[in-house]
Design a protein around this motif. Structure first.
Motif, short mmCIF file in Angstrom:
data_model
loop_
_atom_site.label_atom_id
_atom_site.label_comp_id
_atom_site.label_asym_id
_atom_site.label_seq_id
_atom_site.Cartn_x
_atom_site.Cartn_y
_atom_site.Cartn_z
N GLY A 32 30.00 5.98 -3.76
CA GLY A 32 29.95 5.97 -5.40
C GLY A 32 30.30 7.48 -5.85
O GLY A 32 30.37 8.36 -5.23
N TRP A 33 30.48 7.43 -7.11
CA TRP A 33 30.60 8.69 -7.83
C TRP A 33 29.35 8.67 -8.93
O TRP A 33 29.15 7.46 -9.61
CB TRP A 33 31.89 8.56 -8.62
N TYR A 34 28.95 9.84 -8.97
CA TYR A 34 27.90 9.83 -10.01
C TYR A 34 28.09 11.09 -10.77
O TYR A 34 28.99 12.04 -10.16
CB TYR A 34 26.29 10.02 -9.08
N ARG A 35 27.61 11.43 -11.90
CA ARG A 35 27.88 12.64 -12.57
C ARG A 35 26.43 13.13 -13.22
O ARG A 35 25.50 12.26 -13.53
CB ARG A 35 28.76 12.36 -13.76
N GLN A 36 26.48 14.56 -13.57
CA GLN A 36 25.36 15.16 -14.03
C GLN A 36 25.78 16.19 -15.26
O GLN A 36 26.60 17.01 -14.91
CB GLN A 36 24.60 15.83 -13.31
N ALA A 37 25.61 15.62 -16.54
CA ALA A 37 25.95 16.62 -17.62
C ALA A 37 24.87 17.59 -17.70
O ALA A 37 23.41 17.61 -17.53
CB ALA A 37 25.91 15.81 -18.95
N PRO A 38 25.09 18.62 -18.32
CA PRO A 38 24.11 19.73 -18.68
C PRO A 38 23.00 19.23 -19.20
O PRO A 38 23.12 18.55 -20.46
CB PRO A 38 24.81 20.72 -19.40
N GLY A 39 21.76 19.41 -18.83
CA GLY A 39 20.52 19.10 -19.43
C GLY A 39 20.11 17.73 -19.17
O GLY A 39 19.32 17.20 -19.91
N LYS A 40 21.10 16.92 -18.56
CA LYS A 40 20.91 15.63 -18.32
C LYS A 40 20.40 15.27 -16.79
O LYS A 40 20.90 15.89 -15.98
CB LYS A 40 21.84 14.80 -18.81
N GLN A 41 20.05 14.08 -16.57
CA GLN A 41 19.74 13.41 -15.21
C GLN A 41 21.16 13.02 -14.63
O GLN A 41 22.08 12.57 -15.36
CB GLN A 41 18.81 12.41 -15.12
N LYS A 64 36.70 10.97 -22.79
CA LYS A 64 36.14 11.33 -24.01
C LYS A 64 35.09 12.63 -23.62
O LYS A 64 34.66 12.81 -22.51
CB LYS A 64 35.11 10.19 -24.28
N PRO A 65 34.78 13.25 -24.72
CA PRO A 65 34.16 14.52 -24.41
C PRO A 65 32.82 14.19 -23.76
O PRO A 65 32.20 15.10 -23.07
CB PRO A 65 33.76 15.04 -25.91
N GLU A 66 32.22 13.22 -23.95
CA GLU A 66 30.81 12.62 -23.40
C GLU A 66 31.12 12.43 -21.99
O GLU A 66 29.98 12.12 -21.15
CB GLU A 66 30.11 11.48 -24.01
N ASP A 67 32.24 12.58 -21.28
CA ASP A 67 32.42 12.26 -20.06
C ASP A 67 32.29 13.75 -19.07
O ASP A 67 32.54 13.70 -18.04
CB ASP A 67 33.93 11.72 -19.54
N THR A 68 32.21 14.92 -19.91
CA THR A 68 32.04 16.21 -19.42
C THR A 68 30.74 16.13 -18.48
O THR A 68 29.56 16.02 -18.89
CB THR A 68 31.95 17.07 -20.46
N ALA A 69 30.99 16.66 -17.39
CA ALA A 69 29.81 16.35 -16.49
C ALA A 69 30.21 17.17 -15.00
O ALA A 69 31.64 17.25 -14.69
CB ALA A 69 29.26 15.25 -16.18
N VAL A 70 29.52 17.35 -14.10
CA VAL A 70 29.63 17.74 -12.76
C VAL A 70 29.65 16.15 -11.97
O VAL A 70 28.73 15.60 -12.14
CB VAL A 70 28.81 18.65 -12.05
N TYR A 71 30.81 16.03 -11.23
CA TYR A 71 30.88 14.67 -10.68
C TYR A 71 30.70 14.80 -9.29
O TYR A 71 31.34 15.75 -8.58
CB TYR A 71 32.14 14.28 -10.97
N VAL A 91 34.25 18.48 -14.46
CA VAL A 91 35.18 17.57 -15.28
C VAL A 91 34.68 18.07 -16.68
O VAL A 91 33.67 17.83 -17.26
CB VAL A 91 35.09 16.31 -15.23
N THR A 92 35.52 18.90 -17.44
CA THR A 92 35.40 19.30 -18.88
C THR A 92 36.19 18.49 -19.69
O THR A 92 37.74 18.54 -19.52
CB THR A 92 35.46 20.50 -18.94
N VAL A 93 35.70 17.64 -20.72
CA VAL A 93 36.86 17.07 -21.53
C VAL A 93 36.72 17.56 -22.99
O VAL A 93 35.70 17.43 -23.61
CB VAL A 93 36.47 15.59 -21.67
N SER A 94 37.77 18.28 -23.75
CA SER A 94 37.71 18.87 -24.78
C SER A 94 38.30 17.83 -25.91
O SER A 94 39.00 17.16 -25.78
CB SER A 94 38.67 20.00 -24.94
#
Length: 116
Positions: A34-43, A85-92, A112-115
């Motif tokens: 699987g793939w998981y992601r973690q955005a800054p300040g989020k779980q 989308k910008p909201e996809d920005t996270a460490v995967y 991954v950074t989406v501008s």
């Protein structure tokens, strides 16, 4: 088994990226990848999973945009990400689970950074 994630980068909104998770050994015995992601300040959250039988599961937020696949011959799992989308920005992160032995493998993250 060690997992190595790659393919992250900077992309504009609407663009695409393909992440790869390469295993040091065979993934044939790994029941679910699987793939998981973690955005800054989020779980950390689930993005997508795929079983040995190629049964897939996606988070609602990525359905229709992301596709997970596995190539057992190459011991690699992919995440094709379209319409980013910008909201996809996270460490995967990629994850592997072997149910019979209760083992869980994590790879290092790829950013991954989406501008907008």
């Amino acid at each position: 088994v060690q997992l190595q994630a790659s393919g992250g980068g900077l992309v504009q909104a609407g663009g695409s990226l393909r992440l790869s998770c390469a295993a040091s050994g065979s993934i044939f015995s790994i029941n679910r990848m699987g793939w998981y992601r973690q955005a800054p300040g989020k779980q950390r959250e689930l993005v997508a999973t795929i079983t040995k039988n190629n049964s897939t599961n996606y988070a609602d937020s990525v359905k229709g945009r992301f596709t997970i696949s596995r190539d057992n011959a190459k011991n690699t799992v992919y995440l094709q990400m379209n319409s980013l989308k910008p909201e996809d920005t996270a460490v995967y992160y990629c994850k592997g689970e072997r149910f019979d032995w209760g083992l869980v493998y994590w790879g290092q993250g790829t950013e991954v950074t989406v501008s907008s």
